[in-house]
Design a protein around this motif. Structure first.
Motif: not given
Length: 119
Positions: A10, A27, A42, A46, A48, A74, A77
């Motif tokens: 990450k 992703e 990534t 999620t 980082s 996501r 975001n």
């Protein structure tokens, strides 16, 4: 297992060493491999702070996550977080597949042409 990693996954963008001016952020590694050079991963939904900082270094950033609603949220975001940096950030949603690894080659070629300038 993260405790066995020499470098925490990450803290980096998989494939970033094959990117130049523009980057396509996916992703998973298989998605980035399917897109080809110029794509990163990534390693999950999620993202980082270290990965955001790494992505922000590219003047053109395109986010190409899976098409499920949570992945799309996501992606939006992440785009919002990256738009505060100089450069251009956009989100692309696949038309004919649930993720880049299962997308038609013609669709991936069009994304590479639009974002990276290569087909």
């Amino acid at each position: 297992r993260s405790e066995e990693e020499a470098v925490n996954h990450k803290t980096l963008l998989f494939g970033a060493d094959y990117c130049r001016h523009a980057v396509i952020i996916c992703e998973g590694p298989m998605d980035a491999i399917a897109v080809g050079p110029g794509a990163t991963a990534t390693m999950g939904l999620t993202v980082s702070p270290a990965q955001i900082a790494a992505a922000a270094k590219f003047p053109v950033r395109c986010i190409l996550f899976d098409t499920e609603p949570v992945a799309h949220r996501r992606a939006q975001n992440l785009a919002d977080q990256l738009r505060v940096f100089d450069g251009e950030t956009l989100v692309i949603r696949l038309d004919d597949a649930k993720d880049p690894a299962s997308a038609p080659l013609s669709e991936l070629a069009e994304i590479r042409r639009r974002v990276l300038g290569i087909g």
